[in-house]
Structures are given as structure tokens and as C-alpha cells.
Design an enzyme around this catalytic site. Sequence first.
Site, PDB file in Angstrom:
ATOM      1  N   CYS A  17       0.863  -1.190   0.000  1.00  0.00           N
ATOM      2  CA  CYS A  17       0.000   0.000   0.000  1.00  0.00           C
ATOM      3  C   CYS A  17       0.894   1.232   0.000  1.00  0.00           C
ATOM      4  CB  CYS A  17      -0.981  -0.025   1.167  1.00  0.00           C
ATOM      5  SG  CYS A  17      -0.211  -0.018   2.800  1.00  0.00           S
ATOM      6  N   ASN A  20       2.281   1.465   4.356  1.00  0.00           N
ATOM      7  CA  ASN A  20       2.572   0.197   5.045  1.00  0.00           C
ATOM      8  C   ASN A  20       2.247   0.273   6.542  1.00  0.00           C
ATOM      9  OD1 ASN A  20       5.395  -1.985   5.753  1.00  0.00           O
ATOM     10  ND2 ASN A  20       3.377  -2.587   5.078  1.00  0.00           N
ATOM     11  N   CYS A  22      -1.476   0.723   7.332  1.00  0.00           N
ATOM     12  CA  CYS A  22      -2.917   0.411   7.448  1.00  0.00           C
ATOM     13  C   CYS A  22      -3.297  -0.819   6.618  1.00  0.00           C
ATOM     14  CB  CYS A  22      -3.771   1.605   7.018  1.00  0.00           C
ATOM     15  SG  CYS A  22      -3.524   3.093   7.996  1.00  0.00           S
ATOM     16  N   ARG A  23      -3.420  -0.651   5.309  1.00  0.00           N
ATOM     17  CA  ARG A  23      -3.998  -1.718   4.489  1.00  0.00           C
ATOM     18  C   ARG A  23      -3.086  -2.929   4.300  1.00  0.00           C
ATOM     19  NH1 ARG A  23      -5.223   2.247  -0.344  1.00  0.00           N
ATOM     20  NH2 ARG A  23      -3.345   3.145   0.626  1.00  0.00           N
ATOM     21  N   SER A  24      -1.833  -2.702   3.891  1.00  0.00           N
ATOM     22  CA  SER A  24      -0.996  -3.877   3.587  1.00  0.00           C
ATOM     23  C   SER A  24      -0.602  -4.683   4.826  1.00  0.00           C
ATOM     24  CB  SER A  24       0.214  -3.511   2.726  1.00  0.00           C
ATOM     25  OG  SER A  24       1.074  -2.603   3.354  1.00  0.00           O
ATOM     26  N   ASP A 133      -8.141   3.878   0.832  1.00  0.00           N
ATOM     27  CA  ASP A 133      -7.234   4.352   1.879  1.00  0.00           C
ATOM     28  C   ASP A 133      -8.056   4.809   3.090  1.00  0.00           C
ATOM     29  OD1 ASP A 133      -5.470   5.701   3.476  1.00  0.00           O
ATOM     30  OD2 ASP A 133      -4.614   6.920   1.868  1.00  0.00           O
TER      31      ASP A 133
HETATM   32  P1  4NP Z   1      -1.837   2.772   4.051  1.00  0.00           P
HETATM   33  O1  4NP Z   1      -2.513   4.116   4.632  1.00  0.00           O
HETATM   34  O2  4NP Z   1      -1.279   3.132   2.688  1.00  0.00           O
HETATM   35  O3  4NP Z   1      -2.978   1.828   3.970  1.00  0.00           O
HETATM   36  O4  4NP Z   1      -0.771   2.378   5.046  1.00  0.00           O
HETATM   37  C1  4NP Z   1      -1.873   5.338   4.667  1.00  0.00           C
HETATM   38  C2  4NP Z   1      -0.951   5.596   5.656  1.00  0.00           C
HETATM   39  C3  4NP Z   1      -0.341   6.836   5.730  1.00  0.00           C
HETATM   40  C4  4NP Z   1      -0.662   7.815   4.808  1.00  0.00           C
HETATM   41  C5  4NP Z   1      -1.590   7.556   3.803  1.00  0.00           C
HETATM   42  C6  4NP Z   1      -2.183   6.310   3.740  1.00  0.00           C
HETATM   43  N1  4NP Z   1      -0.054   9.098   4.887  1.00  0.00           N
HETATM   44  O5  4NP Z   1      -0.440   9.979   4.117  1.00  0.00           O
HETATM   45  O6  4NP Z   1       0.820   9.296   5.724  1.00  0.00           O
END
Ligand code: 4NP
Length: 171
Positions: A17, A20, A22-24, A133
Amino acid sequence: MTAPDSTVSTVKVLFVCLGNICRSPSAEGMFRKYVVDAGLESRFEIDSAGTLDYHAGERADRRSEHAAQRRGIDISKHRARQIEPLDFERYDYILAMDKSNLANLERLCPAAHRHKLALMMSFAPTLGDEVPDPYYGDSAAFENVLDMLEKACRNFLTHIVEKQSLSALKA
Ligand code: 4NP
């Protein structure tokens, strides 16, 4: 990462993702749980990474940790990392959470390994084509991520087991 049995080949899976956190990591923890439940732990190497290095070294987002915990999945040991060039060689399946992540991976990935890239939701297309997201969302957004990942992870495992005839090799 799951320790592989060195005497048999393993299927290597990387979930990707943006951050790294939340989703992955949620996909990694959930898929690992299904693999362990199926008695196939020795046949897989499972990890996750982000296309950004912004959160490298951090734990998963607490909202993801808690949502996973409520479903019996422990991702508290996760530490975020950015994808690196060797990942494209090492992994057999590199599954992106959304189209933007996939586009970034396509840009980074050598042509010889590009066939390994796919969208996570290509394994559960009736639920949508991207895992949204949740970072700026509410708790329902985190639950929705897990709902989508449950179906995609189950279908993905079934796909691999059938493709690789893993059930016959389980012991
Ligand atoms: P992820 O979520 O890609 O599922 O880990 C996010 C985590 C952090 C951010 C965006 C999405 N950020 O903008 O910091």
C-alpha cells in the site's frame, strides 16, 4: 515474516500500500492467519511494504491494530518498510491495494517481473477494484478495509492452493 521450510519451495507473497501502516499490514496479518489455519505456514513467505518511506520503522496504525485484533489477528509486531528493488525478484505475487500503488509499482518494477503485479481486489472483484485508503477515515473505513480483505485473502489463498496443488503437499 513466516519462516520457510528450506526443503520445499515456498510461495512468496508481498502486499503493498502507500504507507505500510494500514492496508498492507492488515492484508499480511489476515492472509497469514488463513495460511496458518489451513496448515500451510511452511509453504509461504508473507510480507508487506509501502511505496512511501514516510512511516518506515513504525508500528501499524493503532486503528488497524485494533480492528485486526477484534477479528483475532495480531499485527502488533509489524514494522513498516518501503518496497526495495530486490522485492521484485524475491516475491512471486506483489499485490497492490489500489491503482495508484499499482502504477507506482509498475514504474519501479523491471519488465521481467511485471507479471507478478496485480490489484488485491482482482481476487474479489464484486466488492470493488480498490481497497480504499482509510487513513483519513473513521472506524467504519477501517472495518470496510478488513471486510474487503477477508474476501480477497480467502479467494487469493484458494487460487494459490489450486494453482500450486498445495493441499496435496500440506504435510
Ligand atoms: P496505508 O494508509 O497506505 O494503507 O498504510 C496510509 C498511511 C499513511 C498515509 C496515507 C495512507 N499518509 O499519508 O501518511
